[in-house]
Design a protein around this motif. Structure first.
Motif, short mmCIF file in Angstrom:
data_model
loop_
_atom_site.label_atom_id
_atom_site.label_comp_id
_atom_site.label_asym_id
_atom_site.label_seq_id
_atom_site.Cartn_x
_atom_site.Cartn_y
_atom_site.Cartn_z
N SER A 1 38.87 29.22 39.03
CA SER A 1 39.53 30.38 38.46
C SER A 1 38.90 31.63 39.06
O SER A 1 37.67 31.77 39.07
CB SER A 1 39.36 30.38 36.93
OG SER A 1 39.83 31.60 36.40
N SER A 2 39.72 32.50 39.54
CA SER A 2 39.20 33.75 40.10
C SER A 2 38.89 34.76 39.01
O SER A 2 38.22 35.76 39.28
CB SER A 2 40.20 34.32 41.09
OG SER A 2 41.42 34.61 40.44
N LYS A 3 39.33 34.51 37.79
CA LYS A 3 39.15 35.48 36.70
C LYS A 3 37.69 35.85 36.47
O LYS A 3 37.37 37.05 36.40
CB LYS A 3 39.79 34.96 35.41
CG LYS A 3 39.72 35.99 34.27
CD LYS A 3 40.44 35.50 33.06
CE LYS A 3 40.42 36.42 31.88
NZ LYS A 3 39.61 37.58 31.89
N PRO A 4 36.75 34.93 36.35
CA PRO A 4 35.35 35.33 36.12
C PRO A 4 34.80 36.20 37.26
O PRO A 4 34.08 37.17 37.00
CB PRO A 4 34.58 34.02 36.02
CG PRO A 4 35.59 32.99 35.65
CD PRO A 4 36.89 33.46 36.29
N TRP A 5 35.17 35.87 38.48
CA TRP A 5 34.71 36.65 39.63
C TRP A 5 35.29 38.05 39.60
O TRP A 5 34.59 39.04 39.83
CB TRP A 5 35.11 35.95 40.94
CG TRP A 5 34.45 34.64 41.15
CD1 TRP A 5 34.97 33.41 40.85
CD2 TRP A 5 33.15 34.40 41.68
NE1 TRP A 5 34.07 32.43 41.17
CE2 TRP A 5 32.95 33.02 41.69
CE3 TRP A 5 32.15 35.23 42.16
CZ2 TRP A 5 31.79 32.43 42.15
CZ3 TRP A 5 30.99 34.66 42.64
CH2 TRP A 5 30.81 33.27 42.63
N ASP B 1 36.55 39.59 36.98
CA ASP B 1 36.01 40.31 35.81
C ASP B 1 34.63 40.89 36.14
O ASP B 1 34.34 42.04 35.78
CB ASP B 1 35.90 39.38 34.60
CG ASP B 1 37.24 39.04 33.98
OD1 ASP B 1 38.27 39.64 34.38
OD2 ASP B 1 37.28 38.16 33.09
N ALA B 2 33.80 40.10 36.79
CA ALA B 2 32.46 40.58 37.18
C ALA B 2 32.57 41.75 38.15
O ALA B 2 31.80 42.72 38.06
CB ALA B 2 31.64 39.44 37.78
N ALA B 3 33.52 41.69 39.06
CA ALA B 3 33.73 42.79 40.02
C ALA B 3 34.15 44.05 39.29
O ALA B 3 33.69 45.16 39.61
CB ALA B 3 34.77 42.40 41.06
N THR B 4 35.01 43.91 38.30
CA THR B 4 35.46 45.06 37.51
C THR B 4 34.30 45.68 36.75
O THR B 4 34.15 46.90 36.70
CB THR B 4 36.59 44.63 36.55
OG1 THR B 4 37.69 44.14 37.32
CG2 THR B 4 37.05 45.78 35.67
N VAL B 5 33.45 44.84 36.18
CA VAL B 5 32.27 45.34 35.46
C VAL B 5 31.33 46.05 36.42
O VAL B 5 30.80 47.13 36.11
CB VAL B 5 31.55 44.19 34.71
CG1 VAL B 5 30.19 44.65 34.20
CG2 VAL B 5 32.41 43.69 33.56
N ALA B 6 31.11 45.48 37.59
CA ALA B 6 30.23 46.10 38.59
C ALA B 6 30.76 47.47 38.98
O ALA B 6 30.00 48.45 39.08
CB ALA B 6 30.08 45.20 39.82
#
Length: 120
Positions: free
Chosen positions: A19-23, A25-30
């Motif tokens: 799933s690309s979602k966790p990656w 999501d982490a990019a959005t947070v960064a």
């Protein structure tokens, strides 16, 4: 009965999930953190405007300047790290998905005795 997969079920690419979602999501947070750090730097600078004039002659003025400089450097370092991390996380998501698809194709081609009720 042993199906040749060590008790893990049929050999199939269906179990390989990415799933690309966790990656992403982490990019959005960064990216959000990078933006917050830039705002914090601006607020820190604005909050310290005129302090040197108001504290002339005090020994603490030099120390305050050192602290301000130190925090400015820390915030910039954190901002830059987060800024560079966001695209790297998005790239990792894409690369992982491509890798999963390649592995899935190879695994789907493997037939083991007893898998899917037939011999391969």
């Amino acid at each position: 009965m042993d199906d040749g997969t060590g008790g893990r079920g049929p050999a199939s690419g269906d179990r390989l999930k990415h799933s690309s979602k966790p990656w992403n999501d982490a990019a959005t947070v960064a990216q959000s953190l990078a933006t917050s750090m830039a705002s914090a730097k601006t607020e820190l600078a604005a909050g310290n405007n005129g302090v040197a004039k108001g504290t002339e002659g005090l020994a603490s003025t030099a120390v305050l300047k050192e602290v301000l400089t130190s925090w400015d450097k820390r915030l910039e370092s954190a901002r830059a790290e987060c800024q560079s991390l966001a695209p790297a996380l998005r790239a990792a998501s894409g690369a992982q998905g491509e890798s999963d698809a390649g592995v899935r194709g190879k695994v789907d081609g493997i037939r083991t005795p007893g898998a899917h009720g037939k011999e391969g």
